[in-house]
Design a protein around this motif. Structure first.
Motif, PDB file in Angstrom:
ATOM      1  N   MET A   1       0.849  -1.181   0.000  1.00  0.00           N
ATOM      2  CA  MET A   1       0.000   0.000   0.000  1.00  0.00           C
ATOM      3  C   MET A   1       0.890   1.239   0.000  1.00  0.00           C
ATOM      4  O   MET A   1       1.807   1.350   0.804  1.00  0.00           O
ATOM      5  N   SER A   2       0.595   2.172  -0.895  1.00  0.00           N
ATOM      6  CA  SER A   2       1.405   3.386  -0.994  1.00  0.00           C
ATOM      7  C   SER A   2       1.141   4.332   0.176  1.00  0.00           C
ATOM      8  O   SER A   2       0.121   4.228   0.855  1.00  0.00           O
ATOM      9  N   ARG A   3       2.051   5.244   0.368  1.00  0.00           N
ATOM     10  CA  ARG A   3       1.895   6.230   1.440  1.00  0.00           C
ATOM     11  C   ARG A   3       0.630   7.073   1.232  1.00  0.00           C
ATOM     12  O   ARG A   3      -0.082   7.396   2.174  1.00  0.00           O
ATOM     13  N   GLY A   4       0.334   7.410  -0.042  1.00  0.00           N
ATOM     14  CA  GLY A   4      -0.873   8.173  -0.351  1.00  0.00           C
ATOM     15  C   GLY A   4      -2.138   7.396  -0.004  1.00  0.00           C
ATOM     16  O   GLY A   4      -3.094   7.969   0.530  1.00  0.00           O
ATOM     17  N   GLN A   5      -2.128   6.107  -0.285  1.00  0.00           N
ATOM     18  CA  GLN A   5      -3.282   5.271   0.057  1.00  0.00           C
ATOM     19  C   GLN A   5      -3.451   5.182   1.568  1.00  0.00           C
ATOM     20  O   GLN A   5      -4.570   5.216   2.074  1.00  0.00           O
ATOM     21  N   GLN A   6      -2.329   5.064   2.279  1.00  0.00           N
ATOM     22  CA  GLN A   6      -2.389   5.019   3.739  1.00  0.00           C
ATOM     23  C   GLN A   6      -2.951   6.319   4.299  1.00  0.00           C
ATOM     24  O   GLN A   6      -3.790   6.311   5.201  1.00  0.00           O
ATOM     25  N   LYS A   8      -4.926   8.452   2.741  1.00  0.00           N
ATOM     26  CA  LYS A   8      -6.345   8.543   2.397  1.00  0.00           C
ATOM     27  C   LYS A   8      -7.169   7.661   3.326  1.00  0.00           C
ATOM     28  O   LYS A   8      -8.225   8.060   3.802  1.00  0.00           O
ATOM     29  N   GLY A   9      -6.669   6.460   3.602  1.00  0.00           N
ATOM     30  CA  GLY A   9      -7.370   5.552   4.509  1.00  0.00           C
ATOM     31  C   GLY A   9      -7.473   6.120   5.911  1.00  0.00           C
ATOM     32  O   GLY A   9      -8.535   6.081   6.540  1.00  0.00           O
ATOM     33  N   ARG A  10      -6.373   6.652   6.406  1.00  0.00           N
ATOM     34  CA  ARG A  10      -6.379   7.253   7.749  1.00  0.00           C
ATOM     35  C   ARG A  10      -7.312   8.460   7.780  1.00  0.00           C
ATOM     36  O   ARG A  10      -8.033   8.678   8.755  1.00  0.00           O
ATOM     37  N   ASN A  43     -14.276   2.330  20.509  1.00  0.00           N
ATOM     38  CA  ASN A  43     -15.224   2.966  21.425  1.00  0.00           C
ATOM     39  C   ASN A  43     -16.604   3.172  20.806  1.00  0.00           C
ATOM     40  O   ASN A  43     -17.277   4.170  21.078  1.00  0.00           O
ATOM     41  N   VAL A  44     -17.022   2.224  19.968  1.00  0.00           N
ATOM     42  CA  VAL A  44     -18.387   2.179  19.437  1.00  0.00           C
ATOM     43  C   VAL A  44     -18.926   0.807  19.840  1.00  0.00           C
ATOM     44  O   VAL A  44     -18.786  -0.161  19.091  1.00  0.00           O
ATOM     45  N   PRO A  45     -19.501   0.711  21.045  1.00  0.00           N
ATOM     46  CA  PRO A  45     -19.906  -0.588  21.578  1.00  0.00           C
ATOM     47  C   PRO A  45     -20.829  -1.366  20.632  1.00  0.00           C
ATOM     48  O   PRO A  45     -21.766  -0.817  20.064  1.00  0.00           O
ATOM     49  N   GLY A  46     -20.506  -2.651  20.474  1.00  0.00           N
ATOM     50  CA  GLY A  46     -21.344  -3.539  19.679  1.00  0.00           C
ATOM     51  C   GLY A  46     -21.077  -3.527  18.189  1.00  0.00           C
ATOM     52  O   GLY A  46     -21.667  -4.296  17.445  1.00  0.00           O
ATOM     53  N   ILE A  47     -20.180  -2.643  17.740  1.00  0.00           N
ATOM     54  CA  ILE A  47     -19.899  -2.516  16.308  1.00  0.00           C
ATOM     55  C   ILE A  47     -18.392  -2.566  16.083  1.00  0.00           C
ATOM     56  O   ILE A  47     -17.632  -1.821  16.708  1.00  0.00           O
ATOM     57  N   HIS A  48     -17.983  -3.425  15.177  1.00  0.00           N
ATOM     58  CA  HIS A  48     -16.591  -3.400  14.704  1.00  0.00           C
ATOM     59  C   HIS A  48     -16.594  -2.625  13.397  1.00  0.00           C
ATOM     60  O   HIS A  48     -17.233  -3.042  12.431  1.00  0.00           O
ATOM     61  N   LEU A  49     -15.894  -1.514  13.360  1.00  0.00           N
ATOM     62  CA  LEU A  49     -15.847  -0.677  12.163  1.00  0.00           C
ATOM     63  C   LEU A  49     -14.642  -1.015  11.310  1.00  0.00           C
ATOM     64  O   LEU A  49     -13.511  -1.008  11.801  1.00  0.00           O
ATOM     65  N   GLU A  50     -14.903  -1.295  10.054  1.00  0.00           N
ATOM     66  CA  GLU A  50     -13.855  -1.406   9.043  1.00  0.00           C
ATOM     67  C   GLU A  50     -14.098  -0.238   8.097  1.00  0.00           C
ATOM     68  O   GLU A  50     -15.181  -0.131   7.512  1.00  0.00           O
ATOM     69  N   VAL A  51     -13.143   0.670   7.985  1.00  0.00           N
ATOM     70  CA  VAL A  51     -13.319   1.898   7.211  1.00  0.00           C
ATOM     71  C   VAL A  51     -12.489   1.803   5.938  1.00  0.00           C
ATOM     72  O   VAL A  51     -11.288   1.531   5.985  1.00  0.00           O
ATOM     73  N   LYS A  52     -13.154   2.029   4.809  1.00  0.00           N
ATOM     74  CA  LYS A  52     -12.473   2.007   3.516  1.00  0.00           C
ATOM     75  C   LYS A  52     -12.795   3.289   2.773  1.00  0.00           C
ATOM     76  O   LYS A  52     -13.962   3.639   2.590  1.00  0.00           O
ATOM     77  N   ARG A  53     -11.763   3.973   2.331  1.00  0.00           N
ATOM     78  CA  ARG A  53     -11.905   5.225   1.587  1.00  0.00           C
ATOM     79  C   ARG A  53     -11.187   5.029   0.257  1.00  0.00           C
ATOM     80  O   ARG A  53     -10.016   5.373   0.110  1.00  0.00           O
ATOM     81  N   VAL A  54     -11.883   4.364  -0.693  1.00  0.00           N
ATOM     82  CA  VAL A  54     -11.280   3.992  -1.972  1.00  0.00           C
ATOM     83  C   VAL A  54     -12.274   4.206  -3.111  1.00  0.00           C
ATOM     84  O   VAL A  54     -13.482   4.247  -2.900  1.00  0.00           O
ATOM     85  N   GLU A  55     -11.745   4.317  -4.309  1.00  0.00           N
ATOM     86  CA  GLU A  55     -12.603   4.477  -5.485  1.00  0.00           C
ATOM     87  C   GLU A  55     -13.199   3.145  -5.947  1.00  0.00           C
ATOM     88  O   GLU A  55     -14.320   3.086  -6.393  1.00  0.00           O
ATOM     89  N   ARG A  56     -12.425   2.092  -5.867  1.00  0.00           N
ATOM     90  CA  ARG A  56     -12.884   0.772  -6.296  1.00  0.00           C
ATOM     91  C   ARG A  56     -12.750  -0.185  -5.120  1.00  0.00           C
ATOM     92  O   ARG A  56     -11.651  -0.602  -4.785  1.00  0.00           O
ATOM     93  N   LEU A  57     -13.884  -0.534  -4.538  1.00  0.00           N
ATOM     94  CA  LEU A  57     -13.887  -1.374  -3.352  1.00  0.00           C
ATOM     95  C   LEU A  57     -14.402  -2.765  -3.693  1.00  0.00           C
ATOM     96  O   LEU A  57     -15.456  -2.909  -4.313  1.00  0.00           O
ATOM     97  N   ASN A  58     -13.682  -3.760  -3.269  1.00  0.00           N
ATOM     98  CA  ASN A  58     -14.140  -5.137  -3.359  1.00  0.00           C
ATOM     99  C   ASN A  58     -14.911  -5.391  -2.059  1.00  0.00           C
ATOM    100  O   ASN A  58     -14.317  -5.730  -1.025  1.00  0.00           O
ATOM    101  N   VAL A  59     -16.232  -5.212  -2.097  1.00  0.00           N
ATOM    102  CA  VAL A  59     -17.060  -5.291  -0.890  1.00  0.00           C
ATOM    103  C   VAL A  59     -16.960  -6.660  -0.222  1.00  0.00           C
ATOM    104  O   VAL A  59     -16.773  -6.728   1.003  1.00  0.00           O
ATOM    105  N   PRO A  60     -17.084  -7.782  -0.961  1.00  0.00           N
ATOM    106  CA  PRO A  60     -16.964  -9.076  -0.280  1.00  0.00           C
ATOM    107  C   PRO A  60     -15.618  -9.252   0.435  1.00  0.00           C
ATOM    108  O   PRO A  60     -15.569  -9.762   1.562  1.00  0.00           O
ATOM    109  N   GLU A  61     -14.550  -8.804  -0.188  1.00  0.00           N
ATOM    110  CA  GLU A  61     -13.226  -8.914   0.434  1.00  0.00           C
ATOM    111  C   GLU A  61     -13.130  -8.019   1.670  1.00  0.00           C
ATOM    112  O   GLU A  61     -12.603  -8.430   2.715  1.00  0.00           O
TER     113      GLU A  61
END
Length: 111
Positions: A1-6, A8-10, A43-61
């Motif tokens: 993963m490139s620094r720019g992608q990191q 953007k994700g952060r 600190n969001v009880p009951g929810i595990h958050l996976e955050v993706k900030r991308v143009e092309r997302l493989n949702v199943p993955e």
């Protein structure tokens, strides 16, 4: 993963935290550049958050990652928060988790 992608994700993680906090939810960002050693957002009880900030997302993955990480961290229902540039945030989760959440909200008279 490139620094720019990191970066953007952060940025996406911080954006989600800010949105949650503006609604009175005590979300906090996970450790920066943790590479899976901590969740993206905590600190969001009951929810595990996976955050993706991308143009092309493989949702199943991405959901598979959310499921793996929710089992690893034992922090709640695996939930994918994602968006493209200039698009609104979307939320993806398993139907059975959504139904359970909905029933719990009904039982609490929240809806």
């Amino acid at each position: 993963m490139s620094r720019g992608q990191q970066r953007k994700g952060r940025g996406g993680e911080l954006e989600i935290v800010k949105i949650f906090q503006s609604h009175g939810i005590g979300a906090q960002p996970g450790q920066a550049v943790s590479y899976g050693s901590t969740p993206d957002v905590v600190n969001v009880p009951g929810i595990h958050l996976e955050v993706k900030r991308v143009e092309r997302l493989n949702v199943p993955e991405a959901m598979a990652q959310a499921v793996r990480d929710s089992e690893k961290f034992h922090d709640g229902a695996p939930t994918l928060f994602h968006r493209r540039n200039r698009s609104p945030w979307l939320v993806t989760m398993r139907l059975e988790d959504w139904i359970l959440m909905y029933k719990q909200a009904q039982d609490s008279h929240c809806i």
